[in-house]
Enzyme design. Structure first.
Site, mmCIF file in Angstrom:
data_model
loop_
_atom_site.group_PDB
_atom_site.id
_atom_site.type_symbol
_atom_site.label_atom_id
_atom_site.label_comp_id
_atom_site.label_asym_id
_atom_site.label_seq_id
_atom_site.Cartn_x
_atom_site.Cartn_y
_atom_site.Cartn_z
ATOM 1 N N ALA B 47 -0.894 10.043 -2.403
ATOM 2 C CA ALA B 47 0.694 9.273 -1.645
ATOM 3 C C ALA B 47 1.322 10.262 -2.820
ATOM 4 O O ALA B 47 2.851 9.462 -2.629
ATOM 5 C CB ALA B 47 0.319 7.926 -1.622
ATOM 6 N N HIS B 50 3.541 17.477 -3.248
ATOM 7 C CA HIS B 50 3.028 17.844 -4.218
ATOM 8 C C HIS B 50 3.878 19.036 -4.560
ATOM 9 O O HIS B 50 4.614 19.547 -3.143
ATOM 10 C CB HIS B 50 1.703 18.594 -3.617
ATOM 11 C CG HIS B 50 0.473 18.043 -3.984
ATOM 12 N ND1 HIS B 50 -0.298 18.068 -5.448
ATOM 13 C CD2 HIS B 50 -0.016 17.458 -2.580
ATOM 14 C CE1 HIS B 50 -0.908 17.072 -4.813
ATOM 15 N NE2 HIS B 50 -1.288 16.559 -3.492
ATOM 16 N N ARG B 312 -10.603 13.867 3.069
ATOM 17 C CA ARG B 312 -9.845 15.258 3.225
ATOM 18 C C ARG B 312 -11.301 15.445 4.517
ATOM 19 O O ARG B 312 -12.370 15.701 4.393
ATOM 20 C CB ARG B 312 -9.821 15.458 2.080
ATOM 21 C CG ARG B 312 -9.251 15.147 1.464
ATOM 22 C CD ARG B 312 -10.028 14.082 -0.114
ATOM 23 N NE ARG B 312 -10.179 14.894 -1.158
ATOM 24 C CZ ARG B 312 -10.959 14.979 -2.315
ATOM 25 N NH1 ARG B 312 -11.699 13.377 -2.680
ATOM 26 N NH2 ARG B 312 -10.884 15.486 -3.188
ATOM 27 N N CYS B 402 3.285 -14.717 1.263
ATOM 28 C CA CYS B 402 2.345 -13.772 0.824
ATOM 29 C C CYS B 402 2.959 -13.802 -1.409
ATOM 30 O O CYS B 402 4.189 -13.806 -1.768
ATOM 31 C CB CYS B 402 1.805 -12.241 0.745
ATOM 32 S SG CYS B 402 1.316 -11.231 -0.995
ATOM 33 N N CYS B 439 -4.295 -11.116 -5.839
ATOM 34 C CA CYS B 439 -5.297 -12.103 -4.963
ATOM 35 C C CYS B 439 -5.735 -11.408 -3.598
ATOM 36 O O CYS B 439 -6.344 -11.535 -2.979
ATOM 37 C CB CYS B 439 -4.578 -13.061 -4.794
ATOM 38 S SG CYS B 439 -4.006 -13.698 -3.415
#
Lengths: 419, 478
Positions: B47, B50, B312, B402, B439
């Site tokens: 994520a 670059h 990859r 949630c 959780c």
């Protein structure tokens, strides 16, 4: 802004007992915020019996145990908001909560009791390698599917961890026609209650494999099997002991963690071992007027003890609200050593109270014919022989008020096991 | 159905290409073999955007990395995708590695990477107090950023769909025929579509897809990377993307914040047989742990909330392959997109656009092209006032489902009915973060399953974790 004397966060057994006790002690305006649809907390999905033996002297199911408190609450003027989530607590004890009907509420409160309970440790926390298929879930999740929603989580089940929920679910799944192949336990002893091992495993011929763990999960869509391995005395898997067990479900019962996000956000100090707040004998945290009790404070083995502890917190909160008790800053510490993993409360206020102080603790390993000792300044003030002590069972000892005098501030009371 | 272009693979590359081409007045199909977009490498990677000093000058990787990174911030803003320009640090532990930094700096300058600087020990520890005291210095790249890769993929695909692109899910391509005018792309299920042009953005399977037209030129090696995701309570342990000096297998183990405030470490790098093995292994995860504590000695490794692996698609040519196939110029390969593939993706989309204009000739533009997509409600990011207003408008936002990530029922209902609706639990998780927290869906899983069942009008028995046969429950109780 809504105004209350006491807001109780969580309407499970802890929250209900604390609210009822506070009411009994004369607190006028009390609100319980419960995030689920009904009061009762996790008890509502615990349809097995075994609750209430200590507190009511009879054996009840989870919903029955909860119902006794729900009925009492209905007879009081305690306000209850269900489907309500507390999002935040401010430094001056205002509570921010939301639900569908009231929207976002700001509630000012003199005191707060934290009773959010605990959650199960998930797969990631124990890092089981392998694929990530459907069919890996905590025992409590499977329990909710079965007992609340009416669905079966799997047909061929391996359970990792011999905590009580795992043991209960081994029996529950078996009764529903699933094949529970085994319960693997990393430790050389079970983390659950002895009665559950007998009634949930032995009575159904389900093998309990001690010193075993799951080392790999297999299956692309749904679990197809797991690899189990024996572990050595350092709890590391022993190469060559791998065994492939076909199954469609891996159920985890590998520990419970107090759910303290809210406590942390308001700056409450947590105990590294219990994962709950550091409290004094009234269950007051370092945040003035904020109390904690039940499984959010430390994970209990029996709900009966949750109830007892929460009554202490409810009374503490009531005394705080009424300004009756000047909580003393003069405190001593408790500390578990030599086999005692933790002690709650962690602090004792030395005040003019004539009440004894009950210390709850758990041991870190199994002991037989051992002595529990409490010492201060090298002097033994309490000693009791115990036939058996196990990590799965919570123990308690009572310290008499006269034994708490003559302490200097910051002194330690050590609790240890000998033998 | 007949299309001008069929794009095979709804990962970040395929979806951004679909969005880019959706501005032309042509018919596009975006084809995905899984139950959702972003199901392969696009959901399981570092994520990171670059800066662009790693790739060798003159390669497509270098060129498209630097261009893509330049485009990324604006693109994410346009699409409402979480993106943070936090910069990266390559740290050196000895004099030899300090020299590596100098050569990386030089390479970066050749690649036209702006904002590169070598910093010394004092500055490094001032910027990152938790980094190992043994670190001597670092290469600081200001343009490096972090992004949510699956949300970027989803947003791009949604934008394409809004502009008329048709998404086919659970369409696993097994055969491609060409009759001199158009391709017939057939799925395993027997379903088929026709298209004049095919863009092969099938990730690790792009060699297989190319071979379906007889193009055997693409050789891919599946290189697995395993990661550990840590609890948000570790947030702030690092503020930049922290790299170690690169090895020949890749950029080494990194430690980085995610846009959601977790800490991510990894990846390991291991070439594997086959293409589907995304299982994690204790050896590789232990390796990640070891390297992580090498960079950040005090990191609490018991704060791991989940681990995962991604593949990859490493090309033996060591560069991206983005060109019309030698076998059929109407078939465009976009293959070997490994790191910095995510960073380069916006530029890859532009590059493919040019190839399509070259191949297809001038294309008419749509009169009205929608640049963006409706941004989802993110309750957890709203202020008290915004929350109050939202619940007043729709009470479903007043119900937290949630609790770890503060996700409301309203958001889950939205995700069930969005442009590209979530069809399973993981789809809800990626769209709303329900189940993404500590959780790991223990509490909200059953509730989310119930909401999916209700909103999509299917029995709970049919609700899956991620499509196919990943059903969450197997029967009813007695």
């Amino acid at each position: 802004m809504l105004k209350y004397d006491l807001v109780v966060v969580g309407g499970g057994p802890a929250g209900m007992a604390a609210a009822l006790k506070a009411k009994e002690c004369g607190v006028e305006k009390i609100l319980i915020c419960e995030r689920d649809e009904t009061l009762g907390g996790i008890l509502e999905q615990c349809i097995h019996t075994g609750f209430g033996l200590h507190y009511f002297g009879e054996e009840l199911s989870g919903p029955e145990y909860a119902a006794r408190f729900i009925e009492q609450i209905e007879q009081t003027d305690i306000d209850v908001k269900v489907n309500t989530m507390v999002l935040d607590i401010t430094t001056n004890n205002d509570v921010i909560a939301i639900n569908k009907d009231d929207g976002l509420m700001e509630i000012s409160s003199t005191a707060i009791v934290l009773a959010m309970g605990c959650r199960e440790r998930p797969r990631g926390a124990i890092s089981i390698p392998g694929t990530r298929p459907a069919g890996v879930m905590t025992a409590g999740t499977a329990q909710r599917y079965a007992n609340i929603q009416g669905y079966l989580a799997g047909k061929e089940v391996v359970i990792l961890g011999s905590g009580d929920i795992g043991l209960i679910m081994a029996r529950r799944m078996t009764l529903e026609g699933a094949k529970v192949k085994m319960v693997c336990e990393l430790m050389p002893y079970s983390g659950g209650l002895t009665r559950n091992i007998v009634q949930c495993l032995e009575d159904f011929d389900i093998p309990l494999k001690l010193s075993h763990t799951v080392t790999q999960i297999h299956g692309d869509d749904r679990v197809e099997g797991v690899t189990i391995s024996k572990v050595d005395s350092n709890l590391k898997p022993i190469p060559g002991t791998e065994e492939y067990v076909p199954c469609d479900t891996l159920m985890l019962s590998v520990g419970l963690l107090p759910e303290n996000e809210l406590s942390r956000s308001v700056g409450i100090y947590l105990d590294r071992i219990t994962g709950g707040a550091i409290v004094d004998q009234y269950r007051e945290t370092n945040h003035e007027g904020v109390f904690a009790c039940g499984n959010v404070l430390h994970v209990h083995d029996l709900v009966d003890f949750v109830t007892q502890e929460s009554q202490i917190a409810g009374e503490g909160a009531a005394n705080y609200i009424k300004g009756k008790k000047a909580f003393s800053d003069y405190r001593i510490h408790t500390k578990g050593v030599n086999g005692v993993r933790y002690v709650v409360p962690q602090r004792i206020c030395i005040d003019d109270s004539d009440q004894p102080v009950k210390l709850y603790f758990r041991v870190g390993q199994v002991f037989t014919n051992a002595t529990v000792k409490v010492t201060r300044n090298g002097n033994v003030i309490y000693a009791k022989k115990k036939r058996k002590l196990a990590p799965g069972e919570m123990e308690n000892i009572i310290i008499k008020p006269e034994d708490l005098q003559e302490f200097s501030e910051g002194d330690y009371l050590y609790i240890e096991v000998e033998g | 159905m007949s299309y001008d272009i069929a794009i095979i693979g709804a990962g970040v590359v395929g979806s951004l290409i679909a969005r880019k081409l959706s501005k032309y007045d042509i018919k596009i199909a975006l084809i995905e073999k899984c139950n959702d977009v972003a199901m392969g490498t696009s959901k399981a990677n570092s994520a990171i955007v670059h800066a662009g000093f790693d790739a060798l000058p003159g390669t497509l990787k270098a060129d498209l990395n630097v261009k893509g990174t330049k485009l990324m911030g604006y693109l994410c803003e346009e699409l409402g995708v979480p993106f943070k320009n936090i910069g990266s640090l390559v740290i050196a532990f000895n004099e030899e590695e300090m020299e590596t930094l100098t050569s990386l700096l030089k390479r970066g300058e050749e690649n036209n990477v702006p904002g590169l600087k070598i910093i010394g020990q004092d500055r490094l520890h001032e910027m990152e107090p938790n980094i190992s005291k043994r670190a001597l210095g670092a290469l600081w790249a200001k343009t490096a950023s972090i992004v949510c890769p699956y949300e970027l993929t989803l947003a791009a695909a949604e934008c394409a769909v809004i502009n008329g692109c048709e998404l086919y899910r659970n369409f696993e391509v097994s055969q491609i025929d060409f009759d001199n005018e158009q391709f017939t792309v057939k799925a395993k299920t027997g379903e088929e579509i026709n298209a004049k042009y095919v863009i092969n953005a099938a990730g690790i399977y792009s060699d297989f897809i190319a071979s379906l037209i007889g193009d055997e030129s693409i050789e891919l090696v599946a290189r697995k990377g395993e990661y550990l995701l840590m609890d948000k309570n570790l947030g702030g342990v690092v503020n930049h993307v922290i790299f170690q000096c690169p090895t020949k297998m890749g950029k080494g183990v990194l430690v980085t914040p995610t846009v959601d405030g977790n800490i991510l470490t990894g990846p390991s790098a291991k070439d594997i047989e086959g293409k589907d093995d995304i299982s994690t292994t204790s050896d590789e995860l232990n390796m990640v742990r070891t390297y992580t504590s090498y960079s950040i000695p005090n990191v609490k490794l018991n704060s791991v909330i989940t681990s995962f692996a991604g593949i990859r698609a490493h090309s033996t040519k060591n560069d991206f392959i983005i060109e019309p196939s030698k076998v059929n110029p109407h078939f465009i390969n976009v293959a070997g997109i490994e790191s910095p593939g995510l960073s380069a993706a916006p530029a890859i989309a532009e590059y493919v656009e040019e190839i399509m204009l070259d191949t297809m000739g001038k294309l008419p533009k749509k009169v009205k092209w929608q640049r963006t997509r409706p941004e989802p409600v993110r309750f957890r990011e709203l202020s008290t006032v915004e929350r109050r207003e939202l619940i007043e408008k729709n009470p479903a936002y007043g119900q937290i489902v949630c609790r770890c990530e503060t996700v409301t029922e309203g958001e889950i209902i939205d995700a069930c009915h969005s442009t590209i609706p979530a069809l399973d639990l993981d789809g809800i998780k990626r769209r709303t973060r329900a189940g993404m927290g500590r959780c790991q869906s223990g509490f909200c899983g059953p509730k989310v399953a119930e909401i999916i069942s209700r909103e999509l009008k299917e029995d709970l028995l049919d609700v899956t974790k991620f499509g196919r046969k990943s059903n969450v429950v197997v029967g009813k109780t007695k």
